[in-house]
Design a protein around this motif. Structure first.
Motif, PDB file in Angstrom:
ATOM      1  N   GLY A 171      -0.785 -18.606  -6.912  1.00  8.55           N
ATOM      2  CA  GLY A 171      -0.593 -17.661  -6.042  1.00  8.55           C
ATOM      3  C   GLY A 171      -0.452 -18.163  -4.792  1.00  8.55           C
ATOM      4  O   GLY A 171      -0.663 -19.339  -4.417  1.00  8.55           O
ATOM      5  N   TYR A 172      -0.341 -17.006  -3.889  1.00  8.53           N
ATOM      6  CA  TYR A 172       0.016 -17.625  -2.516  1.00  8.53           C
ATOM      7  C   TYR A 172      -0.506 -16.267  -1.591  1.00  8.53           C
ATOM      8  O   TYR A 172      -0.793 -15.302  -1.877  1.00  8.53           O
ATOM      9  CB  TYR A 172       1.421 -17.960  -2.025  1.00  8.53           C
ATOM     10  CG  TYR A 172       2.239 -16.668  -1.993  1.00  8.53           C
ATOM     11  CD1 TYR A 172       2.528 -15.936  -0.981  1.00  8.53           C
ATOM     12  CD2 TYR A 172       3.065 -16.304  -3.102  1.00  8.53           C
ATOM     13  CE1 TYR A 172       3.219 -14.682  -0.857  1.00  8.53           C
ATOM     14  CE2 TYR A 172       3.798 -15.287  -2.993  1.00  8.53           C
ATOM     15  CZ  TYR A 172       4.091 -14.392  -1.926  1.00  8.53           C
ATOM     16  OH  TYR A 172       4.876 -13.262  -1.904  1.00  8.53           O
ATOM     17  N   MET A 173      -0.684 -16.693  -0.244  1.00  8.24           N
ATOM     18  CA  MET A 173      -0.689 -15.971   0.630  1.00  8.24           C
ATOM     19  C   MET A 173       0.240 -16.017   1.997  1.00  8.24           C
ATOM     20  O   MET A 173       0.257 -17.248   2.157  1.00  8.24           O
ATOM     21  CB  MET A 173      -2.176 -15.550   1.242  1.00  8.24           C
ATOM     22  CG  MET A 173      -2.909 -16.968   1.860  1.00  8.24           C
ATOM     23  SD  MET A 173      -4.391 -16.424   2.425  1.00  8.24           S
ATOM     24  CE  MET A 173      -4.935 -18.282   3.021  1.00  8.24           C
ATOM     25  N   ASP A 183      -3.815  -7.200  -0.683  1.00  8.96           N
ATOM     26  CA  ASP A 183      -3.707  -7.563  -2.238  1.00  8.96           C
ATOM     27  C   ASP A 183      -2.571  -6.794  -3.107  1.00  8.96           C
ATOM     28  O   ASP A 183      -2.689  -5.448  -3.422  1.00  8.96           O
ATOM     29  CB  ASP A 183      -4.962  -7.365  -2.961  1.00  8.96           C
ATOM     30  CG  ASP A 183      -5.021  -7.869  -4.291  1.00  8.96           C
ATOM     31  OD1 ASP A 183      -3.899  -7.992  -5.100  1.00  8.96           O
ATOM     32  OD2 ASP A 183      -6.197  -8.481  -4.801  1.00  8.96           O
ATOM     33  N   GLU A 184      -1.413  -7.639  -3.096  1.00  6.75           N
ATOM     34  CA  GLU A 184      -0.271  -6.968  -3.783  1.00  6.75           C
ATOM     35  C   GLU A 184       0.216  -7.764  -5.224  1.00  6.75           C
ATOM     36  O   GLU A 184       1.264  -7.749  -5.489  1.00  6.75           O
ATOM     37  CB  GLU A 184       0.905  -7.138  -2.972  1.00  6.75           C
ATOM     38  CG  GLU A 184       0.525  -6.088  -1.551  1.00  6.75           C
ATOM     39  CD  GLU A 184       1.633  -6.193  -0.496  1.00  6.75           C
ATOM     40  OE1 GLU A 184       1.607  -5.407   0.412  1.00  6.75           O
ATOM     41  OE2 GLU A 184       2.394  -7.244  -0.580  1.00  6.75           O
ATOM     42  N   LEU A 233       0.375  -6.199  14.408  1.00  9.01           N
ATOM     43  CA  LEU A 233      -0.363  -6.077  13.256  1.00  9.01           C
ATOM     44  C   LEU A 233      -0.704  -7.518  12.861  1.00  9.01           C
ATOM     45  O   LEU A 233       0.288  -8.298  12.257  1.00  9.01           O
ATOM     46  CB  LEU A 233       0.153  -5.305  12.079  1.00  9.01           C
ATOM     47  CG  LEU A 233      -0.511  -5.140  10.991  1.00  9.01           C
ATOM     48  CD1 LEU A 233      -1.823  -4.127  11.206  1.00  9.01           C
ATOM     49  CD2 LEU A 233       0.606  -4.555   9.948  1.00  9.01           C
ATOM     50  N   SER A 234      -2.053  -7.896  12.497  1.00 10.14           N
ATOM     51  CA  SER A 234      -2.188  -8.979  11.725  1.00 10.14           C
ATOM     52  C   SER A 234      -2.357  -8.623  10.452  1.00 10.14           C
ATOM     53  O   SER A 234      -3.254  -7.806   9.834  1.00 10.14           O
ATOM     54  CB  SER A 234      -3.551  -9.645  12.201  1.00 10.14           C
ATOM     55  OG  SER A 234      -3.692  -9.918  13.549  1.00 10.14           O
ATOM     56  N   LEU A 235      -1.781  -9.380   9.650  1.00 13.57           N
ATOM     57  CA  LEU A 235      -1.535  -9.170   8.182  1.00 13.57           C
ATOM     58  C   LEU A 235      -1.588 -10.261   7.268  1.00 13.57           C
ATOM     59  O   LEU A 235      -0.879 -11.397   7.614  1.00 13.57           O
ATOM     60  CB  LEU A 235      -0.243  -8.537   7.932  1.00 13.57           C
ATOM     61  CG  LEU A 235       0.083  -8.168   6.428  1.00 13.57           C
ATOM     62  CD1 LEU A 235      -0.869  -7.207   5.858  1.00 13.57           C
ATOM     63  CD2 LEU A 235       1.661  -7.559   6.323  1.00 13.57           C
ATOM     64  N   VAL A 236      -2.528 -10.385   6.286  1.00  6.63           N
ATOM     65  CA  VAL A 236      -2.278 -11.377   5.044  1.00  6.63           C
ATOM     66  C   VAL A 236      -1.876 -10.632   3.893  1.00  6.63           C
ATOM     67  O   VAL A 236      -2.667  -9.940   3.273  1.00  6.63           O
ATOM     68  CB  VAL A 236      -3.526 -12.036   5.014  1.00  6.63           C
ATOM     69  CG1 VAL A 236      -3.688 -13.230   3.805  1.00  6.63           C
ATOM     70  CG2 VAL A 236      -4.232 -12.753   6.222  1.00  6.63           C
ATOM     71  N   SER A 237      -0.986 -11.058   3.335  1.00  4.55           N
ATOM     72  CA  SER A 237      -0.510 -10.472   1.830  1.00  4.55           C
ATOM     73  C   SER A 237      -0.622 -11.692   0.978  1.00  4.55           C
ATOM     74  O   SER A 237      -0.329 -12.800   1.022  1.00  4.55           O
ATOM     75  CB  SER A 237       1.069 -10.269   2.202  1.00  4.55           C
ATOM     76  OG  SER A 237       1.417  -9.392   2.969  1.00  4.55           O
ATOM     77  N   PHE A 261       3.149  -4.043   2.197  1.00  2.60           N
ATOM     78  CA  PHE A 261       2.778  -3.730   3.707  1.00  2.60           C
ATOM     79  C   PHE A 261       3.456  -4.317   4.737  1.00  2.60           C
ATOM     80  O   PHE A 261       3.740  -3.547   5.942  1.00  2.60           O
ATOM     81  CB  PHE A 261       1.240  -4.084   3.714  1.00  2.60           C
ATOM     82  CG  PHE A 261       0.460  -2.846   3.280  1.00  2.60           C
ATOM     83  CD1 PHE A 261      -0.021  -1.801   4.095  1.00  2.60           C
ATOM     84  CD2 PHE A 261      -0.214  -2.823   1.915  1.00  2.60           C
ATOM     85  CE1 PHE A 261      -0.804  -0.762   3.574  1.00  2.60           C
ATOM     86  CE2 PHE A 261      -1.008  -1.823   1.575  1.00  2.60           C
ATOM     87  CZ  PHE A 261      -1.353  -0.940   2.447  1.00  2.60           C
ATOM     88  N   LYS A 262       4.043  -5.635   4.487  1.00  7.67           N
ATOM     89  CA  LYS A 262       4.800  -6.073   5.741  1.00  7.67           C
ATOM     90  C   LYS A 262       6.214  -5.341   5.862  1.00  7.67           C
ATOM     91  O   LYS A 262       6.681  -5.134   7.089  1.00  7.67           O
ATOM     92  CB  LYS A 262       4.938  -7.590   4.976  1.00  7.67           C
ATOM     93  CG  LYS A 262       5.964  -8.453   6.058  1.00  7.67           C
ATOM     94  CD  LYS A 262       6.086  -9.687   5.799  1.00  7.67           C
ATOM     95  CE  LYS A 262       7.117 -10.449   6.944  1.00  7.67           C
ATOM     96  NZ  LYS A 262       7.341 -11.848   6.583  1.00  7.67           N
TER      97      LYS A 262
END
Length: 301
Positions: free
Chosen positions: A129-131, A77-78, A108-112, A94-95
């Motif tokens: 917003g978006y992810m 959550d950024e 790495l599995s990542l959702v920003s 984090f990406k």
């Protein structure tokens, strides 16, 4: 629908500026697995809500290694990334950090997550917003797309504002100068408000508050008299809820009890935003200070 999900809490180190210690993550993961819970993901809010801390790049690298080693999806959550007030701190996604470490999508599995409503544009009013999903297989992405597609009404205004956040005026364009001035003015004001409110809270008897490094919140700790704790217990109410209810009744000031966010056992906190207009802050601080002293005097007797 009961999906039999479990929340596994972890606690930040308040004495160390709300640091996120990987040793704490490993401890909680071990406890959860011992209870038969299959932990699948780690949620990190940076800059932090409700604490206002900003993670260092090295701390982020430790978290990324932890998620990679333990095969956990990292939910980052950024949304407060524009709100960094501490001069010695800087936001890193984090990406970006994971790519600087040489990690790709297979590592790495990542959702920003990002939003219009938490920086300088929507300021908690407009919603949109978006992810960004990376490192998940196509079947998982298809399911996420399907869930997003079932919404009956699209948030048109939110989408328009999100596009403006992602594509602000550029140098040389007609509106660039005025955009820069307004953005910088809003962020500077939020920084001043955060600093001034933290200073005021730390002057209150029995209150300790870490300085806000970013985001829009402060999370001061309450050290309440024993009689106040007993009075709250007598009506089956958490002590921090007892405090904020009395604060609301006496002053009209709304704060959120820390028990709503999760806090270390035996501690009590309240969460405050720094969103009230700057010109109104002196009056709010005055009302809060008067109430707090009367509260402490009442329950110290």
């Amino acid at each position: 629908m009961n999906l039999q999900g479990f929340q596994v809490p972890y606690y930040l180190d308040e004495a160390n500026g709300w640091a996120l210690e990987v040793t704490e993550l490993r401890r909680q993961l071990k406890l959860a697995r011992a209870e038969g819970i299959k932990v699948r993901a780690l949620v990190v809010i940076n800059p932090g809500n409700p604490t206002g801390q900003v993670l260092s790049e090295e701390n982020q690298k430790d978290i990324i290694r932890f998620c990679k080693d333990e095969h956990l999806l990292l939910l980052a959550d950024e949304v407060y990334q524009e709100n960094v007030f501490a001069e010695n701190k800087k936001f890193f996604s984090f990406k970006k950090v994971s790519r600087s470490m040489g990690y790709g999508e297979k590592d790495l599995s990542l959702v920003s997550f990002h939003s219009i409503s938490k920086g300088y544009c929507g300021e908690c009013g407009k919603r949109g917003g978006y992810m960004e999903v990376t490192g998940l297989d196509n079947d998982a992405k298809e399911q996420l797309y399907k869930i997003a597609s079932v919404n009956l009404c699209s948030n048109i205004s939110g989408q328009i504002l999100m596009s403006l956040v992602m594509n602000p005026p550029k140098s040389g364009e007609e509106s660039y100068k005025s955009f820069q001035q307004e953005r910088d003015s809003i962020l500077a004001s939020l920084g001043r408000r955060a600093k001034r409110f933290a200073e005021a809270l730390n002057k209150l008897e029995g209150v300790s508050c870490n300085e806000a490094e970013g985001a829009l919140h402060l999370f001061p700790r309450l050290h309440l008299p024993e009689r106040a704790l007993k009075a709250a217990s007598a009506i089956d109410m958490p002590a921090d809820t007892f405090y904020v209810r009395k604060l609301l009744d006496a002053t009209g000031i709304v704060m959120v009890p820390g028990s709503g966010f999760g806090q270390a056992p035996g501690t009590w906190h309240i969460r405050s935003t720094v969103l009230p207009p700057e010109k109104k802050l002196p009056d709010i601080i005055s009302r809060l200070s008067t109430f707090h002293q009367r509260f402490m005097d009442e329950f110290r007797k």
